[in-house]
Design a protein around this motif. Structure first.
Motif, PDB file in Angstrom:
ATOM      1  N   TYR A  51      68.885  51.281   7.655  1.00 52.01           N
ATOM      2  CA  TYR A  51      67.818  51.055   6.684  1.00 52.01           C
ATOM      3  C   TYR A  51      68.237  50.003   5.660  1.00 52.01           C
ATOM      4  O   TYR A  51      67.447  49.133   5.293  1.00 52.01           O
ATOM      5  CB  TYR A  51      67.468  52.372   5.986  1.00 52.01           C
ATOM      6  N   LEU A  52      69.480  50.078   5.211  1.00 49.44           N
ATOM      7  CA  LEU A  52      69.975  49.102   4.234  1.00 49.44           C
ATOM      8  C   LEU A  52      70.121  47.711   4.845  1.00 49.44           C
ATOM      9  O   LEU A  52      70.101  46.718   4.125  1.00 49.44           O
ATOM     10  CB  LEU A  52      71.305  49.570   3.644  1.00 49.44           C
ATOM     11  N   GLU A  53      70.243  47.639   6.171  1.00 48.64           N
ATOM     12  CA  GLU A  53      70.286  46.350   6.862  1.00 48.64           C
ATOM     13  C   GLU A  53      68.907  45.740   7.038  1.00 48.64           C
ATOM     14  O   GLU A  53      68.780  44.610   7.458  1.00 48.64           O
ATOM     15  CB  GLU A  53      70.970  46.499   8.220  1.00 48.64           C
ATOM     16  N   GLY A  54      67.855  46.526   6.766  1.00 49.17           N
ATOM     17  CA  GLY A  54      66.516  45.980   6.824  1.00 49.17           C
ATOM     18  C   GLY A  54      65.633  46.506   7.944  1.00 49.17           C
ATOM     19  O   GLY A  54      64.490  46.080   8.070  1.00 49.17           O
ATOM     20  N   GLY A  56      63.142  49.094   9.919  1.00 51.96           N
ATOM     21  CA  GLY A  56      62.113  50.031   9.506  1.00 51.96           C
ATOM     22  C   GLY A  56      62.389  51.424  10.032  1.00 51.96           C
ATOM     23  O   GLY A  56      63.262  51.651  10.875  1.00 51.96           O
ATOM     24  N   PHE A  57      61.633  52.399   9.521  1.00 50.29           N
ATOM     25  CA  PHE A  57      61.837  53.790   9.901  1.00 50.29           C
ATOM     26  C   PHE A  57      61.596  54.009  11.395  1.00 50.29           C
ATOM     27  O   PHE A  57      62.352  54.712  12.064  1.00 50.29           O
ATOM     28  CB  PHE A  57      60.918  54.716   9.103  1.00 50.29           C
ATOM     29  N   ARG A  58      60.535  53.399  11.923  1.00 49.46           N
ATOM     30  CA  ARG A  58      60.218  53.603  13.336  1.00 49.46           C
ATOM     31  C   ARG A  58      61.272  52.991  14.258  1.00 49.46           C
ATOM     32  O   ARG A  58      61.649  53.583  15.264  1.00 49.46           O
ATOM     33  CB  ARG A  58      58.848  53.043  13.670  1.00 49.46           C
ATOM     34  N   SER A  59      61.765  51.816  13.911  1.00 48.50           N
ATOM     35  CA  SER A  59      62.780  51.189  14.761  1.00 48.50           C
ATOM     36  C   SER A  59      64.104  51.959  14.684  1.00 48.50           C
ATOM     37  O   SER A  59      64.808  52.075  15.691  1.00 48.50           O
ATOM     38  CB  SER A  59      62.982  49.728  14.379  1.00 48.50           C
ATOM     39  N   ILE A  60      64.426  52.504  13.523  1.00 46.13           N
ATOM     40  CA  ILE A  60      65.625  53.330  13.404  1.00 46.13           C
ATOM     41  C   ILE A  60      65.467  54.588  14.252  1.00 46.13           C
ATOM     42  O   ILE A  60      66.391  55.007  14.950  1.00 46.13           O
ATOM     43  CB  ILE A  60      65.900  53.697  11.935  1.00 46.13           C
ATOM     44  N   GLY A  61      64.277  55.194  14.198  1.00 44.94           N
ATOM     45  CA  GLY A  61      64.017  56.381  15.003  1.00 44.94           C
ATOM     46  C   GLY A  61      64.132  56.107  16.496  1.00 44.94           C
ATOM     47  O   GLY A  61      64.684  56.908  17.244  1.00 44.94           O
TER      48      GLY A  61
END
Length: 115
Positions: A51-54, A56-61
């Motif tokens: 998240y700190l790298e930029g 989004g929530f969906r892509s992290i999920g």
């Protein structure tokens, strides 16, 4: 599923308590629940780093194979936990003049000098 009391493998499902499955041992009659497995702190830390790298929530999920809502809740909880150690004193002066020549065209800078 092994009984924690007698070690027997002869256990059956015996209802749900507080969203956790309960089991009953047929040998000794002991009722027990399974331990909560959850997501490891390492995965939550990795979600925060992404998240700190930029990302989004969906892509992290998608990357961590978990729900984007879970990722949002982890990051929100982390933000609330650091509120207590945050400094109460705000920033007094921010110097931005060093950034302006590289970001603003020279024509606009000349117009600003006239004001």
């Amino acid at each position: 599923m092994n009984c924690p009391k007698c070690g027997s493998v002869d256990c059956t499902k015996d209802g749900i308590i507080k969203e956790r499955q309960r089991y009953k041992c047929k040998s000794c009659g002991y009722r027990h629940t399974v331990s909560y497995l959850g997501i490891s702190p390492a995965i939550k830390r990795q979600a925060l780093q992404l998240y700190l790298e930029g990302l989004g929530f969906r892509s992290i999920g998608r990357f961590l194979k978990c729900s984007h809502v879970a990722v949002y809740n982890w990051i929100k909880a982390h933000g609330e936990s650091i509120e207590s150690i945050r400094s109460a004193a705000g920033v007094d002066v921010v110097e931005m003049m060093r950034c302006i020549p590289t970001l603003v065209p020279k024509k606009l800078l000349l117009d600003l000098d006239c004001c």
